[in-house]
Design an enzyme around this catalytic site. Structure first.
Site, short mmCIF file in Angstrom:
data_model
loop_
_atom_site.label_atom_id
_atom_site.label_comp_id
_atom_site.label_asym_id
_atom_site.label_seq_id
_atom_site.Cartn_x
_atom_site.Cartn_y
_atom_site.Cartn_z
CD GLN A 174 -2.82 0.86 2.54
OE1 GLN A 174 -3.76 0.08 2.49
NE2 GLN A 174 -2.51 1.53 3.63
CD GLU A 217 -2.49 7.38 2.89
OE1 GLU A 217 -1.25 7.30 2.88
OE2 GLU A 217 -3.21 6.84 3.75
CG ASP A 244 0.78 0.37 5.72
OD1 ASP A 244 0.72 -0.85 6.00
OD2 ASP A 244 -0.14 1.18 5.98
CG ASP A 313 -2.84 0.58 10.63
OD1 ASP A 313 -3.74 0.83 11.44
OD2 ASP A 313 -2.89 0.98 9.45
CE LYS A 338 -4.31 4.25 10.13
NZ LYS A 338 -4.64 3.07 9.29
P1 PGA Z 1 -6.77 3.67 5.84
O1 PGA Z 1 -5.33 3.00 5.89
O2 PGA Z 1 -7.18 3.61 4.39
O3 PGA Z 1 -7.63 2.72 6.65
O4 PGA Z 1 -6.71 5.01 6.38
C1 PGA Z 1 -4.14 3.67 6.05
C2 PGA Z 1 -3.13 2.72 6.58
O5 PGA Z 1 -3.28 1.50 6.41
O6 PGA Z 1 -2.15 3.14 7.21
ZN ZN Z 2 -1.50 0.92 7.71
#
Ligand code: PGA
Ligand code: ZN
Length: 417
Positions: A174, A217, A244, A313, A338
């Site tokens: 990702q 992002e 990540d 995460d 988060k």
């Molecule tokens: P998200 O993922 O799309 O759930 O915000 C970001 C991440 O995995 O760090």
């Molecule tokens: Zn992540």
């Protein structure tokens, strides 16, 4: 502080998806905050809304009168808000509500939001609910001790996976991350932007499909594979490199499914692939290398690389119990925080406490669908985060980094006085 009324509405995030915006009224004015949206969400995250965003808005409006019965004077008093809304709203709405309340409290006390966190440090931290009214105080040196390191920036420069909504070939991982070594946030931010800009030239040269497009992002989209990308990145010795993997997003039926089906991997194969990447590219940071239930594989990787950051995460989802389990299994040495994964800032405080006690590095992080809300900077600084993962470009992400730069400047001015 008394909350005289609460209101909410929906706004659009950076992905043009609906998210929640909450405002509250106090004697000193109106204060508001919004929550972001994740896409590659952990399956153990709290639900963002109880039933739906619209139902959460209605629920808050209905509860609006109850808040005025409570006195909110300290961070810990968020508990009183949580008692009122418990069972009525989801995590996104709770996060926006508590954030708005902290902004109001900060204004009333003449402080920054980050100064409200651990305000009682040295007395009793999280459980303290002292009721005495304090007059707005002038900034003193005492406010700057305790908290007080500037986190390092972690910036997503090239991306694939669920954040990259394109037909055709894209990286299975990702995020490809730059982790600055510069002394200040300001320098780190500039460095990350400079490297990201230079990558456009490298990608143009190496990737014949490169269209100068960016993903959710604002990271570059490429058709290159992991090794080809890391080959480009490794020449930048002024930063550490990270990944990540977001491995849950491509794990099905006991296998990690890659774009090229010949490369599909079992957990063991995934482990040896990652071991090679870490060694060959001297990777400093690996987030979610395995799927969100596989604590064992995380442990194996950490055992091999105790000097790298093995980050949870989706594995932890900002949940104190999952963090404790990961610590017991020696699965990670760093945790993503988060706040809207759990919604409760008191739970965020708990996660940070547990992490600090167990020498787990703390990484405060944005989500892939962001708003211009900047409270994340205050939370990261207040909770003494080691890292701040918040992208490199885009007004929603820059707003949070700018807030940290502001805090950094404030601290410097204070020290120079
Ligand atoms: P998200 O993922 O799309 O759930 O915000 C970001 C991440 O995995 O760090
Ligand atoms: Zn992540």
């Amino acid at each position: 502080m008394k909350i005289k009324g609460v209101d909410a509405k929906s706004i659009l995030d950076s992905r043009k998806e609906k998210t929640i915006f909450v405002s509250i009224k106090t004697a000193v004015g109106n204060f508001s905050a919004s929550a972001p949206n994740g896409k590659s969400k952990g399956k153990f995250e709290e639900k963002p809304y109880k039933k739906s965003l619209e139902e959460d808005i209605k629920a808050l409006k209905n509860l609006s009168d109850y808040f005025s019965e409570e006195n909110i004077n300290y961070f810990e008093d968020l508990k009183r808000i949580e008692d009122i809304v418990k069972g009525h709203i989801g995590a996104n709405t709770l996060f926006a509500l508590e954030s708005a309340a902290l902004k109001a409290l900060a204004k009333e006390k003449g402080k920054n939001v980050w100064q409200l966190i651990n305000e009682n440090a040295g007395k009793s931290k999280i459980s303290c609910t002292t009721k005495s009214e304090t007059a707005p105080s002038r900034r003193t040196e005492k406010d700057f001790v305790g908290a007080r390191k500037i986190p390092r920036l972690v910036g997503n420069c090239i991306g694939g996976g669920e954040h990259t909504n394109i037909e055709g070939k894209k990286p299975d991982f990702q995020e490809f991350l730059l982790i600055s070594k510069a002394k200040t946030i300001k320098e780190s931010f500039e460095k990350n932007k400079e490297i990201k800009k230079s990558l456009k030239i490298d990608l143009k040269e190496k990737d014949k499909n490169f269209k100068e497009k960016k993903n959710d992002e604002e990271a570059w989209i490429t058709s290159l594979n992991e090794k080809e990308i890391l080959d480009i990145l490794k020449k930048h010795s002024s930063v550490n490199l990270g990944l990540d993997v977001a491995a849950s997003s491509f794990y099905k039926r006991k296998k990690y499914h890659y774009y090229n089906p010949l490369l599909d991997r079992t957990s063991e194969e995934q482990l040896s692939y990652l071991v090679n990447l870490i060694k060959n590219f001297n990777l400093f940071y690996i987030e979610d290398p395995f799927e969100e239930e596989d604590f064992e594989s995380f442990s194996k990787l950490l055992k091999k690389f105790p000097d790298r950051l093995i980050v949870g995460d989706d594995l932890i989802v900002t949940n104190p119990k999952r963090l404790e389990k990961a610590i017991e299994k020696k699965a990670i040495n760093a945790v993503i925080v988060k706040p809207n994964q759990c919604g409760s800032l008191l739970e965020v405080a708990q996660v940070c406490e547990i992490a600090k006690k167990n020498k787990i590095k703390i990484i405060f992080s944005h989500r892939s669908g962001e708003t211009e809300e900047n409270i994340l900077g205050d939370l990261a600084f207040g909770f003494e985060a080691d890292f701040f993962k918040c992208g490199i470009e885009g007004k929603e992400r820059e707003a949070k980094i700018q807030r940290l730069i502001e805090i950094e400047k404030d601290l410097k001015n204070f020290k120079e006085v």
